[in-house]
Structure formats: structure tokens, C-alpha cells
Enzyme design. Sequence first.
Site, PDB file in Angstrom:
ATOM      1  N   PRO A 112       0.924  -1.269  -0.114  1.00  0.00           N
ATOM      2  CA  PRO A 112      -0.078   0.078   0.124  1.00  0.00           C
ATOM      3  C   PRO A 112       0.685   0.951   0.115  1.00  0.00           C
ATOM      4  O   PRO A 112       0.391   2.409  -0.332  1.00  0.00           O
ATOM      5  CB  PRO A 112      -0.841  -0.137   1.193  1.00  0.00           C
TER       6      PRO A 112
ATOM      7  N   GLU B 166       1.906  -8.979   6.659  1.00  0.00           N
ATOM      8  CA  GLU B 166       2.899  -8.415   7.610  1.00  0.00           C
ATOM      9  C   GLU B 166       3.661  -7.629   6.654  1.00  0.00           C
ATOM     10  O   GLU B 166       3.716  -7.689   5.472  1.00  0.00           O
ATOM     11  CB  GLU B 166       3.717  -9.422   8.565  1.00  0.00           C
TER      12      GLU B 166
ATOM     13  N   ARG C  48      -4.552  -8.252 -20.596  1.00  0.00           N
ATOM     14  CA  ARG C  48      -5.764  -8.068 -21.674  1.00  0.00           C
ATOM     15  C   ARG C  48      -5.379  -6.998 -22.553  1.00  0.00           C
ATOM     16  O   ARG C  48      -5.945  -6.464 -23.709  1.00  0.00           O
ATOM     17  CB  ARG C  48      -7.084  -7.881 -21.073  1.00  0.00           C
TER      18      ARG C  48
ATOM     19  N   ASP D 191     -12.639   0.694 -24.027  1.00  0.00           N
ATOM     20  CA  ASP D 191     -12.678   0.616 -22.349  1.00  0.00           C
ATOM     21  C   ASP D 191     -12.663   1.994 -21.759  1.00  0.00           C
ATOM     22  O   ASP D 191     -12.140   2.778 -22.357  1.00  0.00           O
ATOM     23  CB  ASP D 191     -11.070  -0.004 -22.181  1.00  0.00           C
TER      24      ASP D 191
HETATM   25  N1  ADE Z   1      -0.729  -5.388   0.082  1.00  0.00           N
HETATM   26  C1  ADE Z   1      -1.794  -4.924   0.982  1.00  0.00           C
HETATM   27  N2  ADE Z   1      -2.440  -3.909   0.658  1.00  0.00           N
HETATM   28  C2  ADE Z   1      -2.161  -3.546  -0.664  1.00  0.00           C
HETATM   29  C3  ADE Z   1      -2.431  -2.744  -1.755  1.00  0.00           C
HETATM   30  N3  ADE Z   1      -3.483  -1.704  -1.392  1.00  0.00           N
HETATM   31  N4  ADE Z   1      -1.927  -2.648  -2.893  1.00  0.00           N
HETATM   32  C4  ADE Z   1      -0.893  -3.359  -2.926  1.00  0.00           C
HETATM   33  N5  ADE Z   1      -0.513  -4.228  -2.182  1.00  0.00           N
HETATM   34  C5  ADE Z   1      -0.932  -4.590  -1.171  1.00  0.00           C
END
Ligand code: ADE
Length: 230
Positions: free
Chosen positions: A87, A114, A152, A167
Amino acid sequence: MRFDVLTLFPEMIENACSHSIIKRAVEADVISINTINPRDYTLDKHKKVDDTPYGGGAGMVLMAQPYVDAYESVKKMKNSITLLMTPQGESFNNEMCRDLSKFEQIIILCGHYEGYDERIREIIKPKEVSIGDFVLTGGELPALCIIDSVSRKLDGALGKIESMEYDSFEDGLLEYPQYTKPREYRGLEVPEVLLNGNHALIEEYRKSQQIERTKLRRPDLYNKYLKSNK
Ligand code: ADE
């Protein structure tokens, strides 16, 4: 295009890729998907892949050695990129997807539950990618989003009927509304213009719907569109 996915849960990747368009793309040799389990690269008899964080704190941290050794076991192709799903990474979008589709090989590192020992980042120097501002239990679903959306874009992955020409995002706009039979459903009629076979009019109608939709739903995209179409 070859995908090499480092994951503690290879079945998640393999199962999800054995259906529909992605399955067909594998069978047609447009893509190949290989999984590598860092657990197979552990050096202790318990096959330990994580440990408690130095300095204390909640949760476990993925150890560098099994990840780095698993990564180094992957045969690198010439035109290759390595991604780490987190994230904390750069936000994934259609533009990044198009850029990724130019590579011959994409190596994807997935964590689970983790954090990663920071030395995984320092040694492998991957491009860090996030699929959105939310936290998942692992990188497998984000990896699948990348495999699916990049595949794709490749020649031969989509049949004519699934063409990506219209798209959402391809021309900076969201897709226009679609209808199929019957002509009337629960009192809701298909717009007249779609029924008269006038292709110029239909195209004009669809474009205006795309613009209207994008303006309403995604003002950020709409403003970008306005600027690039001045
Ligand atoms: N791992 C956990 N959450 C994630 C996300 N939002 N994007 C990429 N990898 C992740």
C-alpha cells in the site's frame, strides 16, 4: 509476457488464473504464469519465513533471506521489471498498466499479513506498486489485478468481442452506457438513437455520454481530458 510471482500462497495465483480470458491467454501462449514460494528457500527445518520486528511492535516481519534467495532463483529475461506489492507504492492505473505491458517479464513480490524486512527493498530495488488506498491481507490480489489488466492489453489475449478499444480510460474517458435485448425492460427503454442504425449519430451519442459520465463521476479525469483536447 512471462509473470513470475513470489508468494507464500501460490494456489491463490494459480487458481485465479485458471479461468476465462486469462486461462485462454495462457493456453494461447500469450502469457505464462510461474509461481515461486519463498518458503521453499528457507534454511531452517521449520521453514520459517517471518519473525518478530526488531525494536518491538505488533505483528511479524517477512525475513529477507527467503525472499531474496527466491528472487535470485528467477531467471531474468532481458526486458524485465520487478514489482513489490505494497500500500506504500505508486498507485496503479491504466497508464502504468500500458507501460508494464511493454515488458517481456514481470516479477511480482507479494507479502502476506505483515511487512517486509526493509533489506528486501534495499537489495532487490523493486518498483513498489499499490492498487489503492486500503490495506489487504496480502499482495496476491493486487498481483492478480496486475496480471489480469496487463494481460488484456497484449495482442491475442482478447477476442474481437472483448475488444478494449472502448474501455474506460483508453481515451481518458469512462465507458458509455450499454444496452442489449430486450428493447424494453420494466418500463425502461433503450435510447432511440441506438435503434436506428445511423452509425455517425450513434458514435456522437456515445461520445457525449462518455463526456457526461466522466464529468459527473470523475471530475479529475474530465479536467485532464479537457486540457489534453484543447
Ligand atoms: N498489499 C496490501 N494492501 C495492498 C495494496 N492496497 N496494494 C498493493 N499491495 C498491497
